[in-house]
Design an enzyme around this catalytic site. Structure first.
Site, mmCIF file in Angstrom:
data_model
loop_
_atom_site.group_PDB
_atom_site.id
_atom_site.type_symbol
_atom_site.label_atom_id
_atom_site.label_comp_id
_atom_site.label_asym_id
_atom_site.label_seq_id
_atom_site.Cartn_x
_atom_site.Cartn_y
_atom_site.Cartn_z
ATOM 1 N N HIS A 60 0.823 -1.144 -0.021
ATOM 2 C CA HIS A 60 -0.080 0.031 0.125
ATOM 3 C C HIS A 60 0.850 1.340 -0.129
ATOM 4 O O HIS A 60 1.851 1.328 0.735
ATOM 5 C CB HIS A 60 -0.937 0.045 1.287
ATOM 6 C CG HIS A 60 -2.119 0.972 1.067
ATOM 7 N ND1 HIS A 60 -2.119 2.299 1.340
ATOM 8 C CD2 HIS A 60 -3.264 0.630 0.693
ATOM 9 C CE1 HIS A 60 -3.290 2.691 0.922
ATOM 10 N NE2 HIS A 60 -4.236 1.861 0.592
ATOM 11 N N ASP A 84 -8.099 -5.345 0.019
ATOM 12 C CA ASP A 84 -8.302 -6.190 -1.196
ATOM 13 C C ASP A 84 -8.024 -7.756 -0.778
ATOM 14 O O ASP A 84 -8.467 -8.614 -1.573
ATOM 15 C CB ASP A 84 -7.839 -5.955 -2.435
ATOM 16 C CG ASP A 84 -8.441 -4.447 -2.699
ATOM 17 O OD1 ASP A 84 -7.722 -3.376 -3.054
ATOM 18 O OD2 ASP A 84 -9.646 -4.270 -2.925
HETATM 19 C C1 SDX Z 1 -6.198 -0.111 -3.168
HETATM 20 O O1 SDX Z 1 -4.271 4.533 -2.130
HETATM 21 C C2 SDX Z 1 -5.286 3.917 -1.438
HETATM 22 O O2 SDX Z 1 -5.586 4.227 -0.594
HETATM 23 C C3 SDX Z 1 -5.970 2.617 -2.327
HETATM 24 C C4 SDX Z 1 -6.798 1.620 -1.621
HETATM 25 C C5 SDX Z 1 -8.263 2.612 -1.203
HETATM 26 O O3 SDX Z 1 -9.018 2.469 -0.294
HETATM 27 O O4 SDX Z 1 -8.632 3.614 -2.121
HETATM 28 O O5 SDX Z 1 -6.338 1.389 -0.173
HETATM 29 C C6 SDX Z 1 -7.258 0.582 -2.224
HETATM 30 O O6 SDX Z 1 -5.967 0.307 -4.109
HETATM 31 C C7 SDX Z 1 -5.483 -1.062 -2.301
HETATM 32 C C8 SDX Z 1 -4.193 -1.536 -3.005
HETATM 33 C C9 SDX Z 1 -4.669 -2.543 -4.112
HETATM 34 N N1 SDX Z 1 -3.610 -2.863 -4.811
HETATM 35 C C10 SDX Z 1 -2.906 -4.333 -4.780
HETATM 36 O O7 SDX Z 1 -3.174 -5.084 -3.920
HETATM 37 C C11 SDX Z 1 -1.818 -4.470 -5.986
HETATM 38 C C12 SDX Z 1 -0.561 -4.996 -5.589
HETATM 39 N N2 SDX Z 1 0.235 -3.980 -5.009
HETATM 40 C C13 SDX Z 1 0.951 -3.180 -5.498
HETATM 41 O O8 SDX Z 1 1.019 -3.065 -6.931
HETATM 42 C C14 SDX Z 1 1.395 -1.720 -4.846
HETATM 43 O O9 SDX Z 1 1.707 -2.465 -3.532
HETATM 44 C C15 SDX Z 1 0.662 -0.838 -4.679
HETATM 45 C C16 SDX Z 1 0.105 -0.238 -6.149
HETATM 46 C C17 SDX Z 1 -0.387 -0.842 -3.785
HETATM 47 C C18 SDX Z 1 1.304 0.377 -4.162
HETATM 48 O O10 SDX Z 1 2.313 0.524 -5.132
HETATM 49 P P1 SDX Z 1 3.617 1.792 -4.824
HETATM 50 O O11 SDX Z 1 3.219 2.379 -3.700
HETATM 51 O O12 SDX Z 1 3.577 2.580 -6.056
HETATM 52 O O13 SDX Z 1 4.602 0.962 -4.401
HETATM 53 P P2 SDX Z 1 5.835 0.279 -5.429
HETATM 54 O O14 SDX Z 1 5.221 -0.170 -6.445
HETATM 55 O O15 SDX Z 1 6.753 1.364 -5.677
HETATM 56 O O16 SDX Z 1 6.544 -0.881 -4.589
HETATM 57 C C19 SDX Z 1 7.494 -0.634 -3.659
HETATM 58 C C20 SDX Z 1 8.210 -2.087 -3.824
HETATM 59 C C21 SDX Z 1 8.822 -2.330 -5.383
HETATM 60 O O17 SDX Z 1 9.870 -3.182 -5.296
HETATM 61 P P3 SDX Z 1 11.519 -2.279 -5.218
HETATM 62 O O18 SDX Z 1 11.271 -1.688 -6.594
HETATM 63 O O19 SDX Z 1 11.483 -1.397 -4.144
HETATM 64 O O20 SDX Z 1 12.407 -3.648 -5.129
HETATM 65 O O21 SDX Z 1 7.604 -2.915 -3.276
HETATM 66 C C22 SDX Z 1 7.422 -4.046 -4.429
HETATM 67 C C23 SDX Z 1 7.752 -3.406 -5.702
HETATM 68 O O22 SDX Z 1 8.077 -4.153 -6.714
HETATM 69 N N3 SDX Z 1 6.120 -4.353 -4.230
HETATM 70 C C24 SDX Z 1 5.634 -5.555 -4.409
HETATM 71 C C25 SDX Z 1 4.227 -5.425 -4.259
HETATM 72 N N4 SDX Z 1 3.829 -4.320 -3.993
HETATM 73 C C26 SDX Z 1 4.980 -3.467 -4.166
HETATM 74 N N5 SDX Z 1 6.304 -6.754 -4.610
HETATM 75 C C27 SDX Z 1 5.329 -7.835 -4.712
HETATM 76 N N6 SDX Z 1 4.038 -7.790 -4.692
HETATM 77 C C28 SDX Z 1 3.404 -6.642 -4.438
HETATM 78 N N7 SDX Z 1 2.031 -6.602 -4.214
#
Ligand code: SDX
Length: 422
Positions: free
Chosen positions: A302, A359
């Site tokens: 998140h 989720d």
């Molecule tokens: C919602 O914003 C809100 O409030 C949203 C929400 C709401 O109520 O409106 O809470 C609802 O959208 C919840 C999130 C649902 N999405 C998912 O579950 C999809 C999986 N999660 C991700 O794609 C990710 O964690 C996000 C999109 C939720 C957050 O993305 P960020 O903040 O841009 O983080 P990032 O992509 O920059 O990740 C940081 C690091 C990366 O690794 P490095 O480059 O540092 O090595 O963490 C890794 C990412 O690769 N990473 C994950 C991961 N999420 C982040 N690796 C594996 N699995 C994951 N799920």
């Protein structure tokens, strides 16, 4: 509170700072470009505040979520979705009389224009219900031309909140070729929705107390979440003075993405893939750590919560209770719990502060309630509707408000001439 001081090319620029009611600190860069010809750069706006808001407070480090100051745990346990919707839109809990009038208004406005029902019939049976919902919420502005009149704003708020659940349920009915039933004025919001989903003219559907309570909890947990992608989209579209329906329709489309509200559907598809692959959740945890795999642990991570998402905690507990009360067992729940357990002990997830979000468990409960997986994100949209409306209204009244128009840093070709001989 000291102002920030920026030194740039030998010049000092003072950036006024201010503090919110929860001690959050910001400094104001709204005059920076005029003074320095420089702009800030913050892809994804992770460090940029777009507005001041009094609706929802989140502390990502402490796992705090409050709607208008009330903790989500208390609202989920003691309130109803109708009451929480009123709280978000109007800023305070309603009196008993106002709540009853609000409930009656939302029930009365549950009926959609008959021509909208005809519109639904023209979508392909395979249409994703989020595409239908986005189209029909936008179409509401064509049925209600008063949607831009300030004096009819309250009426359009009630229409939108009342009708969104009916549009959602009717799109489901349309996709399975079942006839629809009309909403009932004697039912609460959640019960009315479930009945619209599962009753037919030939067979009534009684909403049990358990399902009514669980549906209220699910909708309350999704009701708002400050400046998330879809809510910021609603504010951005509304900042051009687009009407409420057009703004919310854009929010529905933003929510649809797998990284946002579409994650609840993606979680179930991920768990089913793991189940089909022999339940080998360790294999998939390793894949999630390998950037080249193109696989992410959906429902994990998140932008704001860096310890735990309080909504996931509530939903994890609720999933056990709901499945037990419904007498349902779901092997996907065991896979989800194993994934969570192994990820929370793994340095990759710990270092990146990746925890289950709202989720991760919601889809397990929706499945147990008989909700089809392609409707999961639609349920998120129904829950988020009062939050979108509250933010759209707040944006219109914002004294600092102006049309949203970010800047950019150009990195394309410098000037070149069009070749004479072409
Ligand atoms: C919602 O914003 C809100 O409030 C949203 C929400 C709401 O109520 O409106 O809470 C609802 O959208 C919840 C999130 C649902 N999405 C998912 O579950 C999809 C999986 N999660 C991700 O794609 C990710 O964690 C996000 C999109 C939720 C957050 O993305 P960020 O903040 O841009 O983080 P990032 O992509 O920059 O990740 C940081 C690091 C990366 O690794 P490095 O480059 O540092 O090595 O963490 C890794 C990412 O690769 N990473 C994950 C991961 N999420 C982040 N690796 C594996 N699995 C994951 N799920």
């Amino acid at each position: 509170m000291d102002d920030a001081n920026l030194q740039l090319n030998g010049q000092d620029y003072r950036l006024p700072s201010f503090e919110g009611t929860e001690g959050e600190v910001a400094f104001d860069v709204s005059k920076l470009r005029a003074a320095s010809n420089a702009i800030t750069y913050d892809p994804g706006y992770g460090n940029t505040g777009s507005c001041k808001s009094a609706i929802t407070f989140i502390d990502g480090e402490k796992g705090i979520l409050r709607y208008r100051g009330y903790p989500i745990e208390q609202l989920a346990k003691h309130s109803t979705f109708s009451e929480v919707a009123y709280l978000l839109v109007y800023g305070d809990l309603p009196t008993a009389e106002k709540l009853e009038q609000w409930r009656q208004d939302l029930a009365m406005h549950s009926f959609i224009h008959e021509k909208m029902t005809r519109l639904l019939e023209h979508f392909p049976l395979s249409a994703h219900p989020m595409g239908v919902l986005s189209a029909l919420t936008a179409s509401m502005s064509t049925f209600y031309p008063d949607s831009t009149d300030a004096e009819h704003l309250d009426l359009n708020v009630r229409r939108l909140l009342g009708q969104v659940k009916t549009i959602a349920a009717y799109s489901y009915k349309q996709s399975i070729g079942e006839p629809v039933v009309y909403p009932r004025r004697d039912l609460g919001y959640a019960a009315n929705f479930l009945r619209l989903m599962f009753a037919t003219p030939a067979e009534e559907y009684h909403v049990s107390e358990v399902l009514d309570r669980v549906m209220n909890t699910l909708l309350i947990l999704h009701a708002d979440h400050e400046q998330n992608c879809s809510t910021s989209t609603v504010r951005m579209v509304g900042s051009s003075e687009a009407n409420l329906y057009a703004s919310v329709s854009a929010g529905v489309s933003a929510l649809w993405g797998r990284l946002h509200g579409g994650a609840n559907q993606a979680v179930i598809e991920m768990l089913e893939r793991i189940q089909a692959d022999g339940g080998d959740y360790k294999k998939y945890t390793e894949m999630a750590k390998d950037k080249n795999s193109g696989f992410r642990l959906m429902g994990f991570g998140h932008r704001v919560y860096k310890n735990f998402d309080p909504r996931a905690t509530i939903l994890k507990e609720a999933s056990d209770e709901v499945l037990a009360e419904l007498g349902v067992t779901d092997p996907l729940l065991d896979i989800a719990k194993n994934l969570e357990e192994i990820a929370l002990k793994d340095d990759f997830f710990i270092e990146r502060k990746l925890y289950p979000n709202v989720d991760f468990y919601s889809g397990i409960i929706y499945r147990a309630m008989g909700i089809p997986v392609n409707m999961f994100t639609v349920l998120f949209a129904i829950g988020r509707m009062p939050g979108w409306i509250a933010h759209w209204l707040e944006m219109r009244e914002d004294p600092d408000g102006r049309i949203h128009r970010p800047r950019q840093i150009y990195i394309g070709p410098t000037e070149r001439s069009y070749p004479k001989a072409r």
